[in-house]
Design a protein around this motif. Structure first.
Motif, PDB file in Angstrom:
ATOM      1  N   MET A   1       0.967  -1.568  -0.192  1.00 22.93           N
ATOM      2  CA  MET A   1       0.148  -0.272  -0.205  1.00 22.93           C
ATOM      3  C   MET A   1       1.208   1.366   0.040  1.00 22.93           C
ATOM      4  N   THR A   2       1.703   0.796   0.925  1.00 19.56           N
ATOM      5  CA  THR A   2       2.643   2.001   0.964  1.00 19.56           C
ATOM      6  C   THR A   2       3.329   2.635  -0.483  1.00 19.56           C
ATOM      7  N   ILE A   3       3.502   2.138  -1.222  1.00 16.44           N
ATOM      8  CA  ILE A   3       4.709   1.679  -2.970  1.00 16.44           C
ATOM      9  C   ILE A   3       3.513   2.538  -2.961  1.00 16.44           C
ATOM     10  N   LEU A   4       1.974   2.363  -3.358  1.00 17.30           N
ATOM     11  CA  LEU A   4       1.330   2.209  -4.268  1.00 17.30           C
ATOM     12  C   LEU A   4       0.960   3.874  -3.806  1.00 17.30           C
ATOM     13  N   ILE A   5       1.043   4.609  -3.027  1.00 19.50           N
ATOM     14  CA  ILE A   5       0.688   5.476  -2.182  1.00 19.50           C
ATOM     15  C   ILE A   5       1.526   6.918  -2.882  1.00 19.50           C
ATOM     16  N   THR A 139      16.189   2.908  -2.744  1.00 16.46           N
ATOM     17  CA  THR A 139      15.830   2.964  -0.609  1.00 16.46           C
ATOM     18  C   THR A 139      14.696   2.677  -0.368  1.00 16.46           C
ATOM     19  N   PHE A 140      13.939   3.210  -1.132  1.00 15.56           N
ATOM     20  CA  PHE A 140      12.596   3.739  -0.239  1.00 15.56           C
ATOM     21  C   PHE A 140      11.394   2.233  -1.203  1.00 15.56           C
ATOM     22  N   PHE A 141      12.205   1.893  -1.979  1.00  9.32           N
ATOM     23  CA  PHE A 141      11.152   1.044  -2.251  1.00  9.32           C
ATOM     24  C   PHE A 141      12.387  -0.916  -1.525  1.00  9.32           C
ATOM     25  N   ALA A 142      12.950  -0.481  -1.192  1.00  5.97           N
ATOM     26  CA  ALA A 142      13.799  -1.684  -0.385  1.00  5.97           C
ATOM     27  C   ALA A 142      13.365  -1.480   0.534  1.00  5.97           C
ATOM     28  N   TYR A 143      12.682  -0.599   1.612  1.00  3.96           N
ATOM     29  CA  TYR A 143      12.085  -0.549   2.885  1.00  3.96           C
ATOM     30  C   TYR A 143      10.847  -0.669   3.295  1.00  3.96           C
ATOM     31  N   THR A 146       7.259  -4.747  -0.096  1.00  4.50           N
ATOM     32  CA  THR A 146       6.692  -5.827   0.591  1.00  4.50           C
ATOM     33  C   THR A 146       6.405  -7.003  -0.412  1.00  4.50           C
ATOM     34  N   ALA A 147       5.745  -7.172  -1.646  1.00  7.27           N
ATOM     35  CA  ALA A 147       6.139  -7.879  -2.519  1.00  7.27           C
ATOM     36  C   ALA A 147       6.773  -7.776  -3.552  1.00  7.27           C
ATOM     37  N   TRP A 148       6.971  -8.980  -4.486  1.00  5.44           N
ATOM     38  CA  TRP A 148       7.911  -8.699  -5.986  1.00  5.44           C
ATOM     39  C   TRP A 148       7.703  -8.105  -7.042  1.00  5.44           C
ATOM     40  N   TRP A 149       6.208  -7.906  -6.884  1.00  2.00           N
ATOM     41  CA  TRP A 149       5.620  -7.053  -8.006  1.00  2.00           C
ATOM     42  C   TRP A 149       5.111  -5.745  -7.371  1.00  2.00           C
ATOM     43  N   GLN A 150       5.207  -5.310  -6.710  1.00  2.00           N
ATOM     44  CA  GLN A 150       5.532  -3.656  -6.620  1.00  2.00           C
ATOM     45  C   GLN A 150       6.868  -3.420  -6.741  1.00  2.00           C
ATOM     46  N   TRP A 151       7.752  -3.628  -7.175  1.00  2.00           N
ATOM     47  CA  TRP A 151       9.499  -3.420  -8.239  1.00  2.00           C
ATOM     48  C   TRP A 151       8.947  -3.664  -8.940  1.00  2.00           C
ATOM     49  N   LEU A 152       7.821  -3.572 -10.327  1.00  4.02           N
ATOM     50  CA  LEU A 152       7.750  -3.770 -10.936  1.00  4.02           C
ATOM     51  C   LEU A 152       7.290  -1.772 -11.149  1.00  4.02           C
TER      52      LEU A 152
END
Length: 251
Positions: A1-5, A139-143, A146-152
């Motif tokens: 959720m954090t990555i999407l925001i 760094t933000f993504f690494a922290y 929470t799922a591999w697909w978020q790296w897309l």
């Protein structure tokens, strides 16, 4: 959720300063603001565009050329003269870079009153700045991922501004509807432009490029950026020029 925001903030934050500052101010000068406010907006543009930072001078001049030569061989970006979206964006990048670095001759009518802050642009456009933002995103993504697909979404963060450019400069000249007959292929992408904050009303804009309001031709064409500009005008941060009247469609 954090990555999407995070992606949503980058998308709309970077897009707002592109359409508000680079497009409606630098290229078309639909409003005025103080020199201090202009410098603050330069910095905010860098903050929200990050690794995608675009110079107000390079963008403003190139966009004026786009309007003057739309869908001709002199157009800096046209699907009509590029076989693929990648070749169009690569040519656009090269022309933008040459304009921004003043490596090619540009007619004075395209550069008149376009804001330029050379020292800041040199810093914000440098590889040091772009790589630093990229490291920050990673760094933000690494922290928070929470799922591999978020790296897309990571490449989206790195290349947000080019993606915005593809949507308008490629698809905005291929798909959509028109309100005005035009010599170019500009289209309105969305009936309600929730995605591009008004930039998607491309046919409207090509017909009336001096208007601050890109929507308002049909009842459903709400230009969110223009509404924000009206608020900024109301509280005295900017001053809109008297060119925002609603116009009637032709077709």
């Amino acid at each position: 959720m954090t990555i999407l925001i995070f992606i949503i903030v980058l998308w709309y934050g970077g897009l707002f300063f592109q359409t508000f500052f680079l497009h409606r101010y630098a290229a078309h000068q639909t409003f005025t603001m103080s020199k201090l406010t202009e410098r603050i907006v330069f910095i905010l543009t860098w903050f929200f565009q990050g690794s995608n930072y675009l110079s107000a001078y390079g963008y403003g001049v190139m966009h004026r050329m786009h309007h003057a030569y739309a869908d001709t061989e002199k157009d800096p970006h046209s699907p009509k003269y590029d076989l693929t979206v990648f070749s169009m964006m690569w040519r656009t990048k090269n022309i933008y870079s040459q304009i921004n670095k003043e490596q090619i001759f540009v007619e004075p009518k395209f550069t008149k009153n376009v804001p330029q802050w050379k020292r800041f642009d040199a810093f914000a456009s440098s590889w040091y700045s772009r790589v630093a933002w990229g490291v920050g995103y990673f760094t933000f993504f690494a922290y928070f991922a929470t799922a591999w697909w978020q790296w897309l979404f990571f490449p989206v963060a790195l290349f947000m501004a080019p993606i915005h450019g593809v949507i308008i400069n490629w698809y905005g000249h291929i798909y959509g509807y028109v309100n005005f007959k035009s010599s170019d292929t500009s289209k309105n992408l969305f009936k309600f432009d929730f995605l591009m904050m008004g930039e998607g009303y491309h046919n409207n804009h090509h017909k009336h490029s001096s208007r601050a309001n890109f929507g308002g031709v049909r009842w459903h064409e709400l230009d969110v950026t223009y509404k924000i500009m009206q608020l900024l005008d109301l509280i005295g941060i900017i001053h809109l020029k008297p060119n925002t009247l609603v116009v009637k469609r032709e077709v």
